[in-house]
Design a protein around this motif. Structure first.
Motif, PDB file in Angstrom:
ATOM      1  N   GLY A   1       0.556  -1.278   0.127  1.00  0.00           N
ATOM      2  CA  GLY A   1      -0.036  -0.009   0.046  1.00  0.00           C
ATOM      3  C   GLY A   1       1.021   1.282   0.033  1.00  0.00           C
ATOM      4  N   CYS A   2       2.262   1.220   0.079  1.00  0.00           N
ATOM      5  CA  CYS A   2       2.932   2.265   0.208  1.00  0.00           C
ATOM      6  C   CYS A   2       3.543   2.471  -1.213  1.00  0.00           C
ATOM      7  N   VAL A   3       3.370   3.770  -1.804  1.00  0.00           N
ATOM      8  CA  VAL A   3       3.697   4.195  -3.098  1.00  0.00           C
ATOM      9  C   VAL A   3       5.238   4.412  -3.220  1.00  0.00           C
ATOM     10  N   LYS A   4       5.944   3.794  -4.091  1.00  0.00           N
ATOM     11  CA  LYS A   4       7.322   3.707  -4.260  1.00  0.00           C
ATOM     12  C   LYS A   4       7.736   4.467  -5.435  1.00  0.00           C
ATOM     13  N   ASP A   5       7.014   4.498  -6.395  1.00  0.00           N
ATOM     14  CA  ASP A   5       7.497   5.382  -7.720  1.00  0.00           C
ATOM     15  C   ASP A   5       6.711   6.761  -7.589  1.00  0.00           C
ATOM     16  N   PRO A   6       7.326   7.905  -7.878  1.00  0.00           N
ATOM     17  CA  PRO A   6       6.792   8.968  -7.804  1.00  0.00           C
ATOM     18  C   PRO A   6       5.838   9.395  -8.864  1.00  0.00           C
ATOM     19  N   THR A   7       5.724   8.358 -10.105  1.00  0.00           N
ATOM     20  CA  THR A   7       4.921   9.006 -11.007  1.00  0.00           C
ATOM     21  C   THR A   7       3.568   7.908 -10.830  1.00  0.00           C
ATOM     22  N   TYR A   8       3.363   7.166  -9.750  1.00  0.00           N
ATOM     23  CA  TYR A   8       2.257   6.213  -9.376  1.00  0.00           C
ATOM     24  C   TYR A   8       1.218   7.195  -8.923  1.00  0.00           C
ATOM     25  N   SER A   9      -0.083   7.021  -9.180  1.00  0.00           N
ATOM     26  CA  SER A   9      -1.235   7.551  -8.867  1.00  0.00           C
ATOM     27  C   SER A   9      -2.469   6.687  -8.719  1.00  0.00           C
ATOM     28  N   SER A  10      -3.298   6.857  -7.878  1.00  0.00           N
ATOM     29  CA  SER A  10      -4.471   6.210  -7.648  1.00  0.00           C
ATOM     30  C   SER A  10      -5.431   7.179  -8.193  1.00  0.00           C
ATOM     31  N   TYR A  11      -6.555   6.514  -8.850  1.00  0.00           N
ATOM     32  CA  TYR A  11      -7.550   7.556  -9.389  1.00  0.00           C
ATOM     33  C   TYR A  11      -9.109   7.157  -9.067  1.00  0.00           C
ATOM     34  N   TYR A  12      -9.820   8.041  -8.864  1.00  0.00           N
ATOM     35  CA  TYR A  12     -11.210   7.908  -8.449  1.00  0.00           C
ATOM     36  C   TYR A  12     -11.777   6.718  -9.473  1.00  0.00           C
TER      37      TYR A  12
ATOM     38  N   GLN B   1      -6.504   0.222   5.648  1.00  0.00           N
ATOM     39  CA  GLN B   1      -5.185   0.441   6.487  1.00  0.00           C
ATOM     40  C   GLN B   1      -4.193   1.255   5.548  1.00  0.00           C
ATOM     41  N   GLY B   2      -4.206   1.440   4.218  1.00  0.00           N
ATOM     42  CA  GLY B   2      -3.448   2.112   3.673  1.00  0.00           C
ATOM     43  C   GLY B   2      -1.977   1.512   3.520  1.00  0.00           C
ATOM     44  N   CYS B   3      -1.334   2.356   3.683  1.00  0.00           N
ATOM     45  CA  CYS B   3       0.429   2.055   3.746  1.00  0.00           C
ATOM     46  C   CYS B   3       0.552   1.443   5.002  1.00  0.00           C
ATOM     47  N   VAL B   4       1.220   0.125   4.628  1.00  0.00           N
ATOM     48  CA  VAL B   4       1.731  -0.589   6.000  1.00  0.00           C
ATOM     49  C   VAL B   4       3.167  -0.734   5.943  1.00  0.00           C
ATOM     50  N   GLY B   5       4.063   0.013   6.492  1.00  0.00           N
ATOM     51  CA  GLY B   5       5.524  -0.021   6.427  1.00  0.00           C
ATOM     52  C   GLY B   5       5.914  -0.795   7.707  1.00  0.00           C
ATOM     53  N   ARG B   6       7.194  -1.027   7.842  1.00  0.00           N
ATOM     54  CA  ARG B   6       7.723  -1.845   8.643  1.00  0.00           C
ATOM     55  C   ARG B   6       7.985  -0.711   9.939  1.00  0.00           C
ATOM     56  N   PHE B   7       7.731  -0.973  11.171  1.00  0.00           N
ATOM     57  CA  PHE B   7       7.797  -0.327  12.386  1.00  0.00           C
ATOM     58  C   PHE B   7       8.807  -0.507  12.981  1.00  0.00           C
TER      59      PHE B   7
END
Length: 116
Positions: free
Chosen positions: A50-61, A104-110
């Motif tokens: 759920g975490c965007v890694k590429d700066p050109t990636y976008s989610s759309y409605y 939950q959206g972006c789930v990173g390591r804590f």
């Protein structure tokens, strides 16, 4: 195959076909590779957990929760690899299940607190 030029916007849509209209589709992970059978040796992560890694990636409605729309700019690995293959992991959840992975959206390591 779908042919696009370098840096051209590429739009994708994933649809869930179900009679249950109370489902939600979430894009969890998308990885690109020059090899359609190996997404580990040489890859490029567009979105991970759920975490965007590429700066050109976008989610759309999307007007329907059963459809996920996203996009990114087309790229290549190196000149020896003219094709790029995409593998995505999508999660399906109940629309009203706010504790589900979809919400939950972006789930990173804590990092743990080392304490004293």
């Amino acid at each position: 195959p779908y042919y696009v030029g370098m840096n051209q916007n590429l739009f994708l849509q994933a649809s869930l076909h179900s009679s249950d209209h109370n489902l939600l589709v979430f894009v969890d992970t998308c990885v690109a590779s020059p090899d359609p059978s190996d997404f580990r040796t040489m890859n490029y992560e567009l979105i991970t957990k759920g975490c965007v890694k590429d700066p050109t990636y976008s989610s759309y409605y999307s007007p329907r929760s059963s459809v996920a729309r996203f996009g990114f700019k087309a790229f290549s690995f190196v000149k020896q690899h003219p094709s790029v293959y995409l593998q995505c992991k999508l999660v399906v959840c109940g629309y009203d299940d706010y504790s589900s992975r979809c919400y939950q959206g972006c789930v990173g390591r804590f990092k743990r607190n080392s304490g004293s």
